[in-house]
Design an enzyme around this catalytic site. Sequence first.
Site, PDB file in Angstrom:
ATOM      1  N   ILE A  95       1.746 -10.300  -8.851  1.00 32.57           N
ATOM      2  CA  ILE A  95       1.040  -9.757 -10.016  1.00 32.57           C
ATOM      3  C   ILE A  95       0.187 -10.840 -10.680  1.00 32.57           C
ATOM      4  O   ILE A  95       0.721 -11.867 -11.136  1.00 32.57           O
ATOM      5  CB  ILE A  95       2.039  -9.167 -11.052  1.00 32.57           C
ATOM      6  CG1 ILE A  95       2.974  -8.155 -10.371  1.00 32.57           C
ATOM      7  CG2 ILE A  95       1.277  -8.558 -12.228  1.00 32.57           C
ATOM      8  CD1 ILE A  95       2.289  -7.021  -9.648  1.00 32.57           C
ATOM      9  N   THR A  96      -1.106 -10.588 -10.746  1.00 31.89           N
ATOM     10  CA  THR A  96      -2.015 -11.521 -11.413  1.00 31.89           C
ATOM     11  C   THR A  96      -1.676 -11.560 -12.905  1.00 31.89           C
ATOM     12  O   THR A  96      -1.560 -10.502 -13.536  1.00 31.89           O
ATOM     13  CB  THR A  96      -3.477 -11.070 -11.192  1.00 31.89           C
ATOM     14  OG1 THR A  96      -3.685 -10.937  -9.795  1.00 31.89           O
ATOM     15  CG2 THR A  96      -4.453 -12.089 -11.757  1.00 31.89           C
TER      16      THR A  96
ATOM     17  N   GLY B 107     -16.720 -32.516   9.490  1.00 30.47           N
ATOM     18  CA  GLY B 107     -15.537 -33.221   8.977  1.00 30.47           C
ATOM     19  C   GLY B 107     -15.438 -33.140   7.465  1.00 30.47           C
ATOM     20  O   GLY B 107     -14.332 -33.056   6.902  1.00 30.47           O
TER      21      GLY B 107
ATOM     22  N   GLU C  33      -5.785  -5.984  -3.449  1.00 27.95           N
ATOM     23  CA  GLU C  33      -6.238  -4.637  -3.837  1.00 27.95           C
ATOM     24  C   GLU C  33      -6.579  -3.781  -2.613  1.00 27.95           C
ATOM     25  O   GLU C  33      -7.607  -3.102  -2.572  1.00 27.95           O
ATOM     26  CB  GLU C  33      -7.406  -4.714  -4.826  1.00 27.95           C
ATOM     27  CG  GLU C  33      -6.934  -5.272  -6.164  1.00 27.95           C
ATOM     28  CD  GLU C  33      -7.915  -5.075  -7.288  1.00 27.95           C
ATOM     29  OE1 GLU C  33      -8.561  -4.015  -7.331  1.00 27.95           O
ATOM     30  OE2 GLU C  33      -8.022  -5.976  -8.122  1.00 27.95           O
TER      31      GLU C  33
ATOM     32  N   THR D 165      -5.740  -4.137   1.769  1.00 23.86           N
ATOM     33  CA  THR D 165      -6.199  -4.987   2.876  1.00 23.86           C
ATOM     34  C   THR D 165      -7.424  -4.368   3.549  1.00 23.86           C
ATOM     35  O   THR D 165      -7.743  -3.191   3.334  1.00 23.86           O
ATOM     36  CB  THR D 165      -5.087  -5.112   3.934  1.00 23.86           C
ATOM     37  OG1 THR D 165      -4.805  -3.789   4.418  1.00 23.86           O
ATOM     38  CG2 THR D 165      -3.823  -5.723   3.349  1.00 23.86           C
ATOM     39  N   SER D 166      -8.048  -5.163   4.410  1.00 21.16           N
ATOM     40  CA  SER D 166      -9.191  -4.621   5.164  1.00 21.16           C
ATOM     41  C   SER D 166      -8.755  -3.422   6.006  1.00 21.16           C
ATOM     42  O   SER D 166      -9.514  -2.464   6.186  1.00 21.16           O
ATOM     43  CB  SER D 166      -9.778  -5.703   6.068  1.00 21.16           C
ATOM     44  OG  SER D 166     -10.527  -6.621   5.304  1.00 21.16           O
ATOM     45  N   GLU D 167      -7.518  -3.475   6.491  1.00 24.82           N
ATOM     46  CA  GLU D 167      -7.020  -2.368   7.318  1.00 24.82           C
ATOM     47  C   GLU D 167      -6.900  -1.084   6.481  1.00 24.82           C
ATOM     48  O   GLU D 167      -7.213   0.012   6.951  1.00 24.82           O
ATOM     49  CB  GLU D 167      -5.661  -2.741   7.934  1.00 24.82           C
ATOM     50  CG  GLU D 167      -5.744  -3.805   9.022  1.00 24.82           C
ATOM     51  CD  GLU D 167      -6.062  -5.208   8.485  1.00 24.82           C
ATOM     52  OE1 GLU D 167      -5.805  -5.478   7.296  1.00 24.82           O
ATOM     53  OE2 GLU D 167      -6.574  -6.031   9.271  1.00 24.82           O
TER      54      GLU D 167
ATOM     55  N   SER E 232       0.820  -1.212   0.000  1.00 25.22           N
ATOM     56  CA  SER E 232       0.000   0.000   0.000  1.00 25.22           C
ATOM     57  C   SER E 232       0.858   1.268   0.000  1.00 25.22           C
ATOM     58  O   SER E 232       0.397   2.340  -0.384  1.00 25.22           O
ATOM     59  CB  SER E 232      -0.919  -0.011   1.224  1.00 25.22           C
ATOM     60  OG  SER E 232      -1.724  -1.164   1.198  1.00 25.22           O
TER      61      SER E 232
END
Lengths: 380, 245
Positions: free
Chosen positions: A157-158, A340, A363, A365-367, A132
């Site tokens: 990298i996708t 299970g 893309e 983080t939640s933070e 970030s």
Amino acid sequence: MTTEIAENQALIEQTVRDFAERYIRPHIREWDEAQHFPAEVFHKLGELGLMGVLVPVEYGGAGLGYREYVAAIVELSKVDPSIGLSMAAHNSLCTNHILMFGNEDQKRQYLPKLASGEWIGAWGLTEPNTGSDAGNMRTVAVRDGDHWVLNGSKNFITHGKSGNVAVVITRTGEPGDKHGSTAFIVERGTPGFSAGKKEDKLGMRASETAELIFQDCRISDSQRLGEVGDGFIQSLKILDGGRISIAALGVGTALGAYEAALAYSKERKQFGQPISSFQGIAFKLADMYTDLQASTLLTFDAADRKDRGEKVSLASSVAKYHSSETAVRVANDAVQIFGGYGFIKDYPAEKFYRDSKLCTIGEGTSEIQKLVISRDILRD
Amino acid sequence: MKILVCITNVPDTTAKITFAESDTKLNKTGIQFIIGPYDDYALARAVELKEQNGGTVTVLNVGEAEGEPQIRKALAIGADDAIRVNAEPTDSYFVASQIAHIAQQNNYDLILMGRESIDFNSGVVHGLVGEMLGIPSFSPVMKLDIEGSTAKFAREIDGGKEYMEAPLPLVFGCQEPIADWKIPNMRGIMTARTKPLQVVEPVAVDDMAINEKYTQPAAKGECKMIPVEDVEKLVTLLRTEAKVL
């Protein structure tokens, strides 16, 4: 939403569902175990118009909006989140960057190939030491007459190996300067541009993730996207839309896990009755459904705002944060409902559990989403 | 070449079927409807034949407005226009009469449909339509090519396939592998709304059959596992319980 939009959306959902059942579901486990990136599926998605959903018809795309785009990602991700992820990364990162910031020549040259699925696109911002904190990236581009020379590497990298073309953000100014980076289009095969190692991942294993390496990679100035120094600002705008697509990925992942758990809870009998008749399971399903409904509404709300041309930084972060966390929670509950059988690969919950975790990381983080949200709501 | 493709609007093959109104009607609540799978094959081949030979493909559905999403899908797949006969289909004779009435007004070269619907599965509509129009009908057709004004086709018969030729016009009940199902692309979906969908009222037809009551098939019994070394017990159970020996 008008009847026309609702009917089109329903038909798009049915189309993607049919496609996923025929071309994806039979191979889910095989691709996951072998960590195989099925490039041929993306060529087929291109034939359907799903590799250029947002690209105008004049450039070979489907010319649709974010609502339809989100609907398609949800349906793909419900079956295999890793295919949804790759489709989203191709559309909203690489392709959308060229669409939003490319000049007419660049659009004419690249968009038809990307929108048709003939070419697969990659987008490089993250580096080994900067996620970030993109302002401190180390990949640099140095001007040399009418050319630029790139050095450095990008990771996570996708489509880093299979991508035919990449949009890469490089530093062209001082570290930390938000006007110190510039975006370039780099084609596979350009001398000095190569792929590094392919990552061996916890989940999303059919979506390829690899390193991009630049060693004295010399490209023409005509490959520059927009003005020198605009790379970081462009990236933020691309990520605003990209977060909507990851929100959709979260919704689809959660929906797949929820539907599998719901069906299983009705079939699985203990003490002579379906486990769904026990309150411990029924309440879990109620929580999963409620979270999922909220995520779905937030995601489509962000999509509608984007389609109306509104600023969506806040809405897309809210949607991305909520649906990512929902995906992880719902997939976790799905494993618990399967018991299970949720812990073994013969049943779908285990894979949704592994795949879901990407949503709270990729893309932003939640933070980071909470940072974006809090800064926005606390702004004077 | 003018092709008419007749499609049914049927419950999804995975739908859980229940009944309403004292078991006299299908309970449509929560049911996802689809184009009949055999009709989907017919539509796919019709679109291919149009691409090869030129012409038009018209989709016809005898049904109520709730079936229009399926008609739009057929248009998205490649049909040029559509006609919906605004009526709840009551029996095969009723449906065939509506199809024949439309066909008499339009001189189609080919009338394609599935070999049977997958709700009532009567499998007789193509034959009835052929009879009403006075033209030959064939089913189940699994291969179809057109050369000039002649159809070359194969249909399934007991123990093999029968290869035939016949002059147009013809009626065919289709099945796999006549073509691969087609999935509409995004552009097709967006243009489907601009294609004409004509709604016409049905012609009056006397009911030839009345469905009095529906019942669910008997629930499957529990599976009994018989050890491989206990063949005698298996034979006894097959004789006394399953009564198949």
